[in-house]
Design an enzyme around this catalytic site. Structure first.
Site, PDB file in Angstrom:
ATOM      1  N   ARG A   1      17.371  17.110 -13.740  1.00  0.00           N
ATOM      2  CA  ARG A   1      16.816  17.050 -15.129  1.00  0.00           C
ATOM      3  C   ARG A   1      15.615  16.155 -14.948  1.00  0.00           C
ATOM      4  O   ARG A   1      14.694  16.177 -15.812  1.00  0.00           O
ATOM      5  CB  ARG A   1      17.855  15.927 -15.943  1.00  0.00           C
ATOM      6  CG  ARG A   1      19.045  16.673 -16.322  1.00  0.00           C
ATOM      7  CD  ARG A   1      19.849  16.082 -17.416  1.00  0.00           C
ATOM      8  NE  ARG A   1      19.187  15.703 -18.376  1.00  0.00           N
ATOM      9  CZ  ARG A   1      19.258  14.518 -19.119  1.00  0.00           C
ATOM     10  NH1 ARG A   1      20.673  13.643 -18.889  1.00  0.00           N
ATOM     11  NH2 ARG A   1      18.537  14.197 -20.241  1.00  0.00           N
TER      12      ARG A   1
ATOM     13  N   LYS B   1       7.961  13.731 -17.354  1.00  0.00           N
ATOM     14  CA  LYS B   1       9.033  14.378 -18.134  1.00  0.00           C
ATOM     15  C   LYS B   1       9.044  13.724 -19.588  1.00  0.00           C
ATOM     16  O   LYS B   1       9.064  14.496 -20.555  1.00  0.00           O
ATOM     17  CB  LYS B   1      10.507  14.195 -17.617  1.00  0.00           C
ATOM     18  CG  LYS B   1      11.526  14.334 -18.479  1.00  0.00           C
ATOM     19  CD  LYS B   1      12.809  14.283 -17.848  1.00  0.00           C
ATOM     20  CE  LYS B   1      13.444  12.765 -18.136  1.00  0.00           C
ATOM     21  NZ  LYS B   1      14.003  12.582 -19.468  1.00  0.00           N
ATOM     22  N   ASN B   2       8.801  12.424 -19.677  1.00  0.00           N
ATOM     23  CA  ASN B   2       9.213  11.804 -20.956  1.00  0.00           C
ATOM     24  C   ASN B   2       7.890  11.769 -21.857  1.00  0.00           C
ATOM     25  O   ASN B   2       7.836  11.486 -22.960  1.00  0.00           O
ATOM     26  CB  ASN B   2       9.674  10.213 -20.875  1.00  0.00           C
ATOM     27  CG  ASN B   2      10.928   9.945 -20.460  1.00  0.00           C
ATOM     28  OD1 ASN B   2      11.786  10.857 -20.189  1.00  0.00           O
ATOM     29  ND2 ASN B   2      11.286   8.844 -19.982  1.00  0.00           N
TER      30      ASN B   2
ATOM     31  N   ASP C   1      14.232   2.785 -17.061  1.00  0.00           N
ATOM     32  CA  ASP C   1      14.273   4.030 -16.176  1.00  0.00           C
ATOM     33  C   ASP C   1      14.095   3.719 -14.441  1.00  0.00           C
ATOM     34  O   ASP C   1      14.356   4.348 -13.709  1.00  0.00           O
ATOM     35  CB  ASP C   1      13.467   4.959 -16.447  1.00  0.00           C
ATOM     36  CG  ASP C   1      13.753   5.489 -17.709  1.00  0.00           C
ATOM     37  OD1 ASP C   1      15.010   5.422 -18.016  1.00  0.00           O
ATOM     38  OD2 ASP C   1      13.300   6.297 -18.347  1.00  0.00           O
TER      39      ASP C   1
ATOM     40  N   ARG D   1      23.756   5.172 -27.948  1.00  0.00           N
ATOM     41  CA  ARG D   1      22.412   5.477 -28.267  1.00  0.00           C
ATOM     42  C   ARG D   1      22.364   6.345 -29.804  1.00  0.00           C
ATOM     43  O   ARG D   1      22.188   7.478 -29.873  1.00  0.00           O
ATOM     44  CB  ARG D   1      21.979   6.366 -27.149  1.00  0.00           C
ATOM     45  CG  ARG D   1      21.801   5.877 -25.860  1.00  0.00           C
ATOM     46  CD  ARG D   1      21.225   6.779 -24.750  1.00  0.00           C
ATOM     47  NE  ARG D   1      19.908   7.021 -24.780  1.00  0.00           N
ATOM     48  CZ  ARG D   1      19.294   7.852 -23.761  1.00  0.00           C
ATOM     49  NH1 ARG D   1      19.885   8.571 -22.897  1.00  0.00           N
ATOM     50  NH2 ARG D   1      17.915   7.603 -23.698  1.00  0.00           N
TER      51      ARG D   1
ATOM     52  N   CYS E   1      26.072   9.212 -24.493  1.00  0.00           N
ATOM     53  CA  CYS E   1      25.851   9.711 -23.234  1.00  0.00           C
ATOM     54  C   CYS E   1      26.185   8.576 -22.250  1.00  0.00           C
ATOM     55  O   CYS E   1      26.827   7.581 -22.625  1.00  0.00           O
ATOM     56  CB  CYS E   1      24.394   9.779 -23.097  1.00  0.00           C
ATOM     57  SG  CYS E   1      23.496   8.323 -23.068  1.00  0.00           S
TER      58      CYS E   1
ATOM     59  N   ARG F   1      19.076  14.165 -25.051  1.00  0.00           N
ATOM     60  CA  ARG F   1      18.824  13.660 -26.520  1.00  0.00           C
ATOM     61  C   ARG F   1      17.619  13.617 -26.870  1.00  0.00           C
ATOM     62  O   ARG F   1      17.242  13.680 -27.945  1.00  0.00           O
ATOM     63  CB  ARG F   1      19.127  12.160 -25.896  1.00  0.00           C
ATOM     64  CG  ARG F   1      19.127  11.106 -26.965  1.00  0.00           C
ATOM     65  CD  ARG F   1      19.316   9.815 -26.532  1.00  0.00           C
ATOM     66  NE  ARG F   1      18.587   8.883 -27.423  1.00  0.00           N
ATOM     67  CZ  ARG F   1      19.103   8.237 -28.654  1.00  0.00           C
ATOM     68  NH1 ARG F   1      20.547   8.662 -28.903  1.00  0.00           N
ATOM     69  NH2 ARG F   1      18.496   7.462 -29.272  1.00  0.00           N
TER      70      ARG F   1
END
Ligand code: UD1
Length: 416
Positions: free
Chosen positions: A396, A22-23, A303, A121, A116, A92
């Site tokens: 997500r 995802k990132n 994470d 952040r 968040c 974000r």
């Protein structure tokens, strides 16, 4: 709203195929804004965050065709350089469009992402970096309004922010002259973005180190690229195997992207075997405590902190977990304690004393990784049922998590 119901106590066994990261996928999609001709990205995960960015980019005039796991992105007719609050507030990572828009069009209007659950952040490093490249930045009605033709410059990031490094890297590709980013983030996802940009004709060197050099070019063109495997998803499945005293192999993984995590997992007594792109984790004879400090890459990933905590709740002995990346990333603690965990929290430090067993309870997901931790705790719980509410958080970042865990022998159901 959907809920996930888990009846735990089953050791997980078998093989699971990891999806694209995802990132990496999100900044790669944003990077396609820089291209005058169509690009193709493969191994894109089917996740809510990907669909949100698809909406933002489509709203600007990018033509996107997402079929199977491949995405065609055509930014040749992008006519609008705005990312609206309603979409940016959901994620974000939407802020990634700022750098490429500014680099290519010399203007952008992007909503500020806001805070968040895991902290305030800020985006100050993104903005001071773009100003160092010559952009004029104003904040108007909650939006960042940026303009100007960019010029290469030397810029030192105050902190190796992943998002700021990616935004600046993308912007610098179209700046006039040479940009040097010092104290840059070194995450594998940054290396992936740089590789895609270089295929598009950019001249980037040093990605993966703390000094990235970008020689600006006049135009970037279409390229094809495959997204790296998701190291966080990989780690989550390995933890599920170990925490349930099972035997799980993750296929298509990159063990070298998870070195500090695998080192810690081995310290607990789990057996870890790496064979090419397969990582196997076993803990048939139990596991013990270990201490963890999260750090920017190559340190232990923030994470994976919450999911590792879920496993350490039932380890032999006490573990100390320090969260050094985000200010408020222990949202899972109160919920884990409702399931019988023994955790003391003091600021950014948690002391987790291993208990014999967790028991199922209704719990609430608060953010993406905390929700994965609650699912793991539910798998471990030896009696009762765990009902995880607000599972949109987990959607997500994890594709059909319940189906893939069930294939490993879990008993999980999604209900409306
Ligand atoms: C990315 C990842 C996220 C991961 C995080 C850290 C994506 C889409 N998300 O988020 O999953 O948890 O890296 O590995 O890739 N900060 C500032 N000013 C800034 C930018 C950041 O103070 O301008 C602070 C943040 O508040 C945070 C820390 O720096 O405390 C790390 O943030 P950053 O590395 O920017 O994370 P993200 O890119 O948002």
């Amino acid at each position: 709203m959907d809920k996930i119901l888990i009846r735990g106590g089953h050791p997980l066994h078998g093989k699971v195929f990891v999806r694209g990261a995802k990132n990496a996928a999100l900044p790669l999609m944003a990077a396609a804004l820089l291209s005058e001709t169509p690009c193709v990205l493969h191994n894109i995960p089917c996740l809510h965050d990907v669909f949100t960015l698809d909406k933002i980019l489509s709203g600007m005039g990018m033509r996107i065709d997402f079929t199977g796991r491949s995405m065609n992105l055509d930014a040749s007719d992008v006519a609008c350089q705005e990312a609206p609050y309603d979409l940016v507030r959901r994620m974000r990572a939407s802020f990634f469009v700022l750098g490429p828009l500014l680099g290519r069009f010399g203007k952008a209007r992007v909503s500020l992402p806001g805070g968040c659950a895991i902290g305030t952040r800020p985006v100050d490093i993104h903005l001071t970096g773009l100003e160092a490249l010559g952009a004029s930045i104003a904040i108007e009605d909650g939006y960042v309004v940026a303009s100007g033709r960019l010029k290469g410059a030397d810029f030192t990031l105050d902190y190796p922010s992943v998002g700021a490094t990616e935004n600046l890297l993308m912007a610098a590709c179209r700046a006039e002259g040479v940009t040097r980013l010092s104290n840059a983030a070194r995450e594998p996802e940054i290396v992936d973005v740089a590789a895609f940009l270089n295929r598009m004709g950019a001249q980037i060197s040093g990605a993966g180190t703390d000094l990235i050099t970008v020689v600006g070019v006049d135009a970037l063109g279409g390229a094809e690229h495959s997204v790296i495997p998701d190291r966080i998803e990989t780690g989550t499945f390995l933890l599920a195997g170990v925490a349930t005293h099972g035997d799980v192999t993750v296929q298509n993984a990159h063990a070298d992207h998870l070195a500090s995590f695998l080192k810690k997992l081995r310290e607990t007594g789990a057996e870890i075997e790496v064979t090419g792109t397969h990582i196997r984790a076993r803990a048939v004879n139990g596991f013990r405590s270990t201490d963890i400090t999260t750090q920017p890459y190559p340190g232990f990933p923030t994470d994976l902190q919450a999911q590792t905590m879920a496993m350490l709740c039932v380890a032999e002995g006490a573990s100390v977990i320090r969260e050094m990346v985000f200010e408020n990333r222990f949202m899972q603690v109160a919920e884990l304690m409702r399931m019988g965990a023994d955790i003391d929290l003091d600021g950014n430090t948690a002391v987790v004393r291993g208990v014999k067993a967790l028991s199922g309870a209704p719990v609430m997901a608060s953010d993406l990784r905390a929700s994965a931790a609650l699912v793991l705790a539910g798998l471990v719980a030896e009696k009762g049922e765990t009902a995880v509410a607000r599972v949109y958080h987990i959607d997500r970042g994890y594709e059909r998590i319940e189906e893939r865990l069930n294939a490993l022998g879990a008993d999980i159901q999604r209900v409306r």
